[in-house]
Design an enzyme around this catalytic site. Structure first.
Site, short mmCIF file in Angstrom:
data_model
loop_
_atom_site.label_atom_id
_atom_site.label_comp_id
_atom_site.label_asym_id
_atom_site.label_seq_id
_atom_site.Cartn_x
_atom_site.Cartn_y
_atom_site.Cartn_z
N THR A 40 4.87 11.55 49.07
CA THR A 40 5.56 12.21 50.17
C THR A 40 5.66 13.72 49.96
O THR A 40 5.67 14.18 48.81
CB THR A 40 6.98 11.61 50.30
OG1 THR A 40 7.75 12.43 51.17
CG2 THR A 40 7.70 11.56 48.96
N ASP A 41 5.81 14.44 51.06
CA ASP A 41 6.05 15.90 50.95
C ASP A 41 7.45 16.19 50.41
O ASP A 41 7.74 17.31 50.02
CB ASP A 41 5.83 16.58 52.31
CG ASP A 41 6.75 16.07 53.42
OD1 ASP A 41 7.54 15.13 53.17
OD2 ASP A 41 6.68 16.61 54.54
N GLU A 42 8.31 15.17 50.39
CA GLU A 42 9.70 15.42 49.97
C GLU A 42 9.79 15.77 48.49
O GLU A 42 10.80 16.30 48.03
CB GLU A 42 10.58 14.21 50.30
CG GLU A 42 10.49 13.88 51.78
CD GLU A 42 11.53 12.89 52.29
OE1 GLU A 42 12.59 12.77 51.66
OE2 GLU A 42 11.27 12.27 53.33
N TYR A 74 15.47 9.41 46.30
CA TYR A 74 14.15 8.91 46.75
C TYR A 74 13.06 9.89 46.34
O TYR A 74 12.05 9.50 45.72
CB TYR A 74 14.17 8.72 48.29
CG TYR A 74 12.78 8.64 48.89
CD1 TYR A 74 11.95 7.56 48.63
CD2 TYR A 74 12.29 9.67 49.72
CE1 TYR A 74 10.66 7.49 49.18
CE2 TYR A 74 11.02 9.60 50.27
CZ TYR A 74 10.20 8.52 49.99
OH TYR A 74 8.94 8.45 50.52
N LYS A 82 9.86 9.39 43.72
CA LYS A 82 8.45 9.57 44.10
C LYS A 82 7.80 10.66 43.25
O LYS A 82 6.63 10.53 42.85
CB LYS A 82 8.33 9.92 45.59
CG LYS A 82 8.73 8.83 46.55
CD LYS A 82 7.84 7.60 46.50
CE LYS A 82 6.46 7.83 47.02
NZ LYS A 82 5.67 6.55 47.08
P1 NAD Z 1 8.28 0.85 54.04
O1 NAD Z 1 9.65 0.92 53.46
O2 NAD Z 1 8.11 0.57 55.50
O3 NAD Z 1 7.42 -0.28 53.29
C1 NAD Z 1 7.46 -0.44 51.90
C2 NAD Z 1 6.84 -1.79 51.58
O4 NAD Z 1 6.83 -1.93 50.15
C3 NAD Z 1 7.61 -2.98 52.15
O5 NAD Z 1 6.72 -3.90 52.74
C4 NAD Z 1 8.28 -3.60 50.93
O6 NAD Z 1 8.47 -5.00 51.04
C5 NAD Z 1 7.30 -3.24 49.82
N1 NAD Z 1 7.94 -3.18 48.51
C6 NAD Z 1 9.09 -2.56 48.17
N2 NAD Z 1 9.35 -2.75 46.87
C7 NAD Z 1 8.33 -3.50 46.37
C8 NAD Z 1 8.03 -4.01 45.08
N3 NAD Z 1 8.84 -3.80 44.04
N4 NAD Z 1 6.89 -4.72 44.91
C9 NAD Z 1 6.05 -4.97 45.97
N5 NAD Z 1 6.31 -4.50 47.22
C10 NAD Z 1 7.43 -3.78 47.41
O7 NAD Z 1 7.56 2.20 53.63
P2 NAD Z 1 6.48 3.05 54.41
O8 NAD Z 1 7.17 3.96 55.35
O9 NAD Z 1 5.42 2.15 54.89
O10 NAD Z 1 5.94 3.96 53.22
C11 NAD Z 1 4.82 3.56 52.44
C12 NAD Z 1 4.58 4.58 51.37
O11 NAD Z 1 4.36 5.85 51.96
C13 NAD Z 1 5.75 4.75 50.40
O12 NAD Z 1 5.23 4.92 49.10
C14 NAD Z 1 6.42 6.02 50.88
O13 NAD Z 1 7.06 6.68 49.82
C15 NAD Z 1 5.26 6.81 51.42
N6 NAD Z 1 5.58 7.76 52.49
C16 NAD Z 1 6.16 7.33 53.64
C17 NAD Z 1 6.43 8.25 54.65
C18 NAD Z 1 7.02 7.83 55.97
O14 NAD Z 1 7.29 8.69 56.81
N7 NAD Z 1 7.21 6.56 56.23
C19 NAD Z 1 6.15 9.61 54.47
C20 NAD Z 1 5.58 10.00 53.25
C21 NAD Z 1 5.29 9.06 52.27
P1 TYD Z 2 14.24 9.79 58.23
O1 TYD Z 2 13.49 9.07 59.30
O2 TYD Z 2 15.25 9.03 57.44
O3 TYD Z 2 13.14 10.46 57.29
P2 TYD Z 2 13.34 11.53 56.08
O4 TYD Z 2 14.75 11.57 55.69
O5 TYD Z 2 12.46 10.92 55.03
O6 TYD Z 2 12.83 12.83 56.62
O7 TYD Z 2 14.97 11.04 58.88
C1 TYD Z 2 14.26 12.02 59.60
C2 TYD Z 2 15.25 13.10 59.98
O8 TYD Z 2 16.19 12.57 60.91
C3 TYD Z 2 16.06 13.61 58.80
O9 TYD Z 2 16.28 15.00 58.96
C4 TYD Z 2 17.40 12.87 58.94
C5 TYD Z 2 17.54 12.67 60.42
N1 TYD Z 2 18.25 11.45 60.85
C6 TYD Z 2 19.31 11.53 61.77
O10 TYD Z 2 19.67 12.63 62.23
N2 TYD Z 2 19.92 10.38 62.14
C7 TYD Z 2 19.57 9.16 61.64
O11 TYD Z 2 20.18 8.13 62.02
C8 TYD Z 2 18.47 9.08 60.72
C9 TYD Z 2 18.02 7.76 60.14
C10 TYD Z 2 17.83 10.26 60.34
#
Ligand code: NAD
Ligand code: TYD
Length: 360
Positions: free
Chosen positions: A131-133, A156, A160
């Site tokens: 992630t960019d975070e 988180y 990561k």
């Molecule tokens: P998500 O939370 O929707 O899905 C995570 C999946 O991992 C779930 O299906 C869960 O059951 C599985 N999981 C969790 N713990 C596990 C374990 N111990 N063993 C096996 N499986 C396990 O997440 P996502 O949004 O699909 O994100 C996927 C990846 O991308 C993550 O690594 C996250 O850090 C990264 N990412 C997500 C975003 C975003 O905006 N969603 C942005 C940047 C990076």
């Molecule tokens: P989120 O989807 O949790 O992603 P991230 O924290 O990884 O960026 O949140 C996106 C943005 O929205 C973040 O600035 C927090 C804000 N947010 C709210 O304002 N209300 C909410 O209920 C949630 C879940 C997030």
């Protein structure tokens, strides 16, 4: 790459990625999806694939941190490449309970790396999705580059970052063929409704309060999940080993703008006299502790080296996303498990918990 292990394939990005790999790329091998099925994993997102691709798709329920179970997957399935997405992914949950984030994101990744190291002769790629975070927070200007120093602010992001460092170290020390991508906030179909965009869509649809943290001024760089999947395919197949690539949507928006746009789209696509104008539902709530102000990605490297750029505009991507949630009420009902409702009620108060009585 013939037997690709995708971890976390029942989550939001993983489900989209597996679908993309099987349906929309020249990839001819097998995908083995390992997922523990935490609250965020929903096998229904991929339910049709086992039938449509019986020889090319397999699902194994396992914890990435379980050495014996994962060794069986590596050897039993002949894994020769890994795309690692499994993680605990929600910042707010990490603030309440960081331990599980370290366990899965750091220790789980370490376990996969150890198994990969022991089999590195036959492994052509270990790709880590991050992630960019990890870079921390920006002020009004600037963008994250691959060279930006790490400065994770939430548990988180810290977990990561720890995983990224381990992946990099295994590449450097043991010659594992690693790549890492750091992407911005994704949105699109199959996203669990604890994240901003699906939470707001579903709450707005039902006329529930829309909890915006602080004044909604924080900025995120939104990436449509399909664009992300295409970038992952490019990096998996053509990315240079040992390199990190940033992926972003080139689409910065303040949270309040995002929520207002969702309200506008739902007023147009699912008007309801009982609810009226959905903007009225916006409720400013107490800010997230340590809330990162702004994320923005510079993805010049990915564009220059692999010719990737995002195809979806925020307007078109958000419209597609809203339509998807409107057209998939059964999927929505299913993810609203007891654990999900309990979380939303604890986080925002019982009145905000969607699904309410009778939800699946
Ligand atoms: P998500 O939370 O929707 O899905 C995570 C999946 O991992 C779930 O299906 C869960 O059951 C599985 N999981 C969790 N713990 C596990 C374990 N111990 N063993 C096996 N499986 C396990 O997440 P996502 O949004 O699909 O994100 C996927 C990846 O991308 C993550 O690594 C996250 O850090 C990264 N990412 C997500 C975003 C975003 O905006 N969603 C942005 C940047 C990076
Ligand atoms: P989120 O989807 O949790 O992603 P991230 O924290 O990884 O960026 O949140 C996106 C943005 O929205 C973040 O600035 C927090 C804000 N947010 C709210 O304002 N209300 C909410 O209920 C949630 C879940 C997030």
């Amino acid at each position: 790459m013939e037997h690709l292990l995708v971890t976390g394939g029942c989550g939001f990005i993983g489900a989209n990625l597996i679908r993309f790999l099987l349906e929309r790329t020249p990839f001819e091998g097998r995908v083995v999806n390992v997922d523990k099925l935490t609250y965020a994993g929903n096998p229904e997102s991929l339910a049709d694939l086992a039938e449509r691709f019986p020889r090319r798709y397999a699902f194994v329920q396992a914890d990435i941190g379980d050495p014996a179970a994962m060794a069986e997957v590596f050897d039993g399935q002949g894994i020769d490449a890994v795309c690692h997405l499994a993680a605990e992914s929600h910042v707010d949950r990490s603030i309440v309970a960081p331990g599980g984030f370290v366990q899965t994101n750091v220790v789980g990744t370490l376990n996969l790396l150890e198994l990969a190291r022991a089999r590195r002769g036959r492994l052509v790629r270990f790709h880590h999705v991050s992630t960019d975070e990890v870079y921390g927070s920006l002020g009004e200007t600037g963008r994250f580059m691959e060279t930006t120093p790490y400065g994770p602010n939430s548990p988180y992001a810290a977990s990561k970052a720890g995983a990224d460092h381990l992946v990099r170290a295994y590449g450097h020390t043991y010659g594992l063929p690693v790549t890492i991508t750091n992407c911005s906030n994704n949105y699109g179909p199959y996203q669990f409704p604890e994240k901003l965009i699906p939470l707001m869509i579903l709450n707005a649809l039902e006329g529930r309060p829309l909890p915006v943290y602080g004044r909604g001024a924080n900025v995120r760089d939104w990436l449509f999940v399909e664009d992300h999947c295409r970038a992952l395919w490019e990096v998996l197949t053509r990315g240079r080993v040992g390199e990190t690539y940033n992926i972003g949507g080139d689409c910065e928006r303040r949270n309040l703008e995002v929520v207002e746009r969702i309200c506008g789209l739902l007023d147009e696509m699912a008007p309801e006299a009982r609810i009226g104008e959905r903007r009225r539902l916006i409720t400013f709530v107490v800010d997230r502790p340590g809330h990162d102000y702004r994320y923005a990605i510079d993805c010049t490297k990915l564009q220059r080296e692999l010719g990737w750029r995002p195809a979806e505009s925020f307007e078109s991507g958000l419209r597609r996303t809203v339509r998807w949630y409107l057209e998939h009420p059964a999927w929505v009902a299913r993810v609203r498990s007891g654990a999900y409702r309990e979380w939303v009620a604890r986080q925002y108060g019982a009145g905000a918990a969607p699904g309410g009585e009778g939800a699946a």
